[in-house]
Every structure is written in C-alpha cells, then in structure tokens.
Enzyme design. Structure first.
Site, short mmCIF file in Angstrom:
data_model
loop_
_atom_site.label_atom_id
_atom_site.label_comp_id
_atom_site.label_asym_id
_atom_site.label_seq_id
_atom_site.Cartn_x
_atom_site.Cartn_y
_atom_site.Cartn_z
N LYS A 105 28.50 11.61 14.46
CA LYS A 105 29.40 12.46 15.25
C LYS A 105 29.56 11.84 16.62
O LYS A 105 28.68 11.10 17.08
CB LYS A 105 28.79 13.86 15.42
CG LYS A 105 29.80 14.92 15.75
CD LYS A 105 30.64 15.24 14.54
CE LYS A 105 31.36 16.55 14.64
NZ LYS A 105 31.62 17.09 13.30
N THR A 189 40.35 21.01 5.86
CA THR A 189 39.18 21.81 6.20
C THR A 189 39.41 23.26 5.79
O THR A 189 38.57 23.89 5.12
CB THR A 189 38.86 21.70 7.70
OG1 THR A 189 38.72 20.31 8.01
CG2 THR A 189 37.59 22.44 8.07
N ASN A 220 43.08 24.66 13.89
CA ASN A 220 43.56 24.10 12.62
C ASN A 220 42.89 24.73 11.40
O ASN A 220 43.57 25.22 10.49
CB ASN A 220 43.34 22.57 12.68
CG ASN A 220 43.83 21.89 11.44
OD1 ASN A 220 44.95 22.09 11.01
ND2 ASN A 220 42.98 21.08 10.83
#
Ligand code: GLU
Length: 429
Positions: A105, A189, A220
């Site tokens: 990440k 996602t 989103n």
C-alpha cells in the site's frame, strides 16, 4: 485494548486468528514484520511559486504469493502506521481471493481538494519518481485507493515509462482503458461487494426485495454497490459523506444522488428528472447516527476505525458489508458476533477491486483486451468461489466470516512460506 495504532489492531487480529487455526508460530511471526517500507518527502512547487513538502509512503508487506499489490491513497490522515496496516490487509485480501499477489500500500499525506489540477499532477509524478526503483511489474504494482483515480494512475504510468524509456502498462492498474486499463475496473470494488452481499442474502434465506440499506461514504465503492443493490429491489434509505448524511424511509434514487454529488460535491436528498433535480422528504443525520440505524444491511464505505467497542452495542443492522478497509476495530468483533450480526469482512467484501486489477495485469502481460462481459463473469466466478470457501469454513468450524477469511488466507500464505523450510525442518538436520 485501547485503540492506539491501526497497524497494532491489524496485527492483533492476525495473531489471534493464527493461534486459533494453529498456524506455525514462525510463519505468524513472519507476517508481523513488513518486508520493506519506503518513506520520502516530496518537494512540490505550488502554483503561487512557494515550495511545499508532502510526506509519502509505500510499504511492500509480504511477497511470498507474488509481486506486491495495493493502492495509493491521498488523504490528510495518511501516515506510516496506517500504510503498514493497509499493506497487511492487502496481503490477506489477495490470499483470500487466491490471486498470485502479495500485499502493498502507499499514500501521500495531503488533502487533494486543496490542490489545483496542475499541483495534483506534479505531486502524482513526484511520487512515482521517488518510488521508481521500489515499484515494477514484477515487484510492486500500485492502483487507485481513497481519493486517487484513473487519471492519477495515468500520470504515474507516464512518469514511470518516461524514466524507464519503455512501454510498461503492467506496472500500474486502474489506469484509463485507452492506456491499457481493463474494462470493468471502475466499478469492480462495488460490484465485488454486491456479489458477496447477494450470496449472503441467498445463504441467509432472505430476499433482496425491500431490504433496507445504509451506506456510510458515497465514493466510488459506495455508489456502485448502492446502484447495483437498488436494481435488485433493495431500498437505500441512508447515505453519507464526510460532511454528514441523509435518511429517507422510502429510499433514495441512487443515480439522482450521484448526479447531484458530481455537480455540488455534496450528498443531497434529490430526485432528478433529466437535469432537473428536486429536494425530496428526508432527515439530515450524522455519520454516527447512520451507523446505528435500524436497517437490514449496513455498508461502511469510508475510512477505518468507525465501529469500535463504544458504538458496537448500538449497531442494529442484521449484516455489515465492509467496503472500506478496516472500518471495524478488532475490539468490536466479538460484540457484533454476540449480537448475531453477520459481517462480510473487508478482505473479502472489497476484494473485487484488486481482483479486476489482477485481470488488468494479466491482460497487459499477455497483450489481450477482454470484453466487459468476460471481466464481469470472471469477477463473479472469483468472488462467489471465495465467498463460498469462507462461508463453508465458517459454518464447519463455527467461525465468524472474518475469522474464516483470515484462516483461509493464513493457510495459503503459511503453506507457501513453509516450502522454504521451517524451524521444524532445520532442527532435524
Ligand atoms: N485500493 C484497492 C484495495 O484496497 C485496490 C487495490 C488494487 O487494485 O491493487 O483493495
């Protein structure tokens, strides 16, 4: 335990689940140490001529199952502790889905809304310049996360390719389709979480029709799951963003909310007919109130640490679907379980994004373009398969879904790690 660090909270879960599943102690220990952490300051010339310095990070957590994979977030709260926790969760997530990636990440401590478009471009390019030897298609592959998008991925890709002097679309995923991105990555996602939610509805013997849903965070992921659940008959009765939320008993029309959010940058209770939007009956609510609504499904889709031991007792939803990474602290897990609340954990629920990122990387590496139908079908297969493995283990052993997901992941990571030899092997020779 008092909540002191996101990373410590993440480690406590790994240690507790690994113990329960009897994972080799040496391997659990290996999972408690991030492999590499890059921490830099990015000097940026601002539009007014001044120079500002931004802290930026990239953590490659574990790469036993493949090159490390994970998004880059732009947010004022980004720090090295959070980046390490997020990278650990990526490691678990890729293993839950059985995709050949490790976890990573990255992030920059910045509020991107304070930057002009050109400052944002300079910052994104500076990040890639600083990380160029840390990242590569075989080593570490970034993607979007909170407040980053396809355009930012395009700038980063362009910077990487300019430095390396070669075409290298497989170094980053979530880029625009025209630059080698995959169809279906933008809503992946939300779609992955939707597929898991439908599976849960099925195994619980519910019907989606008129199930009430509250969504914290209308970015989103939150928007796409809302839209898909609305299509199968669910009522989205509450939605929020960082400013606060709205509640309407009869449910919202999701595309109207999204259209208004794009226009005014706010969550407003409107119904739109074409471009004409009208306010509808609703109650303003706070983010804290949204979490405690009496709904069937609660979807935290914003940031980590919003459900703690202090508010877990007040949660009334029958199920929680974690689209955000880490919205529920370890200390709240048992409280929710004792109330019979089913939690689809982040490492499964929000894994649609990295799954389609994997598809994107495979397409880039093999010079293919898959159709949208193909991507949707492959995503569906992967999500349903992972969900059913997690559900089956949870039922067999009386585990929570989170425990079962972690244990599936830990077993995969542990089996691969043990192929390099363990204490047991070396002790004997
Ligand atoms: N940022 C997303 C996540 O947290 C996607 C990561 C990726 O596509 O590599 O899962």
């Amino acid at each position: 335990m008092a909540y002191s660090s996101t990373f410590e909270d993440a480690l406590l879960r790994v240690q507790s689940f690994a113990k329960r599943a009897d994972i080799n102690a040496e391997i659990t220990e290996a999972l408690c140490h991030p492999k590499e952490m890059m921490s830099v300051s990015l000097p940026i010339r601002m539009d007014d001529g001044t120079k500002q310095y931004f802290s930026a990070y990239r953590c490659r957590y574990n790469n036993i199952l493949g090159p490390t994979k994970g998004g880059i977030r732009f947010h004022p709260n980004v720090n090295s502790d959070e980046v390490q926790a997020l990278a650990l969760w990526m490691t678990i997530k890729c293993a839950v889905l059985d995709i050949p990636f490790g976890g990573a990440k990255g992030g920059i401590t910045v509020n991107p809304k304070d930057l002009s478009p050109m400052e944002l471009e300079r910052l994104s390019r500076a990040y890639m310049r600083a990380m160029v030897n840390f990242i590569s298609p075989h080593r570490d592959i970034p993607a979007p996360d909170v407040n980053t998008n396809a355009l930012i991925m395009a700038w980063m890709l362009d910077e990487y390719e300019s430095i390396k002097r070669e075409h290298s679309p497989d170094v980053i995923t979530g880029k625009p389709v025209e630059l080698g991105g995959s169809l279906g990555r933008d809503d992946a996602t939300g779609r992955g979480a939707y597929l898991c939610t439908l599976e849960l509805i099925k195994v619980m013997g519910w019907s989606p029709n008129n199930l009430t849903v509250a969504i914290q965070g209308f970015g989103n992921g939150g928007y796409h799951i809302a839209q898909l659940l609305e299509k199968v008959g669910c009522k989205i009765v509450a939605v929020s963003d960082s400013q606060g939320g709205i509640y309407a008993e009869e449910g919202f029309h999701i595309d109207s909310l999204w259209q208004e959010k794009q226009r005014s940058r706010q969550v407003r209770a409107v119904y739109c007919d074409g471009s004409v939007c009208e306010l509808i009956n609703h109650h303003p609510i706070t983010n804290a109130e949204l979490l405690e609504l009496d709904v069937d499904i609660l979807i935290p889709a914003a940031l980590e640490g919003v459900i703690t031991k202090d508010n877990a007792h007040q949660i009334k939803a029958k199920a929680i679907v974690e689209i955000a990474n880490g919205p529920i602290l370890f200390e709240a897990d048992d409280i929710l379980a004792s109330k019979g609340i089913k939690v689809i954990p982040d490492v499964l629920a929000n894994a649609g994004g990295v799954t389609v990122s994997y598809f994107e990387w495979v397409q880039n590496r093999s010079g293919q373009h898959w159709s949208l139908d193909d991507v949707h079908q492959k995503l569906k297969d992967k999500m349903i398969d992972a969900f059913s493995q997690v559900w089956t283990l949870a039922e067999q052993k009386n585990y929570s879904l989170r425990e079962a997901a972690y244990i599936n992941a830990l077993n995969r990571i542990s089996t691969a790690t043990s192929k390099l030899g363990t204490h047991h092997y070396f002790k004997q020779t």
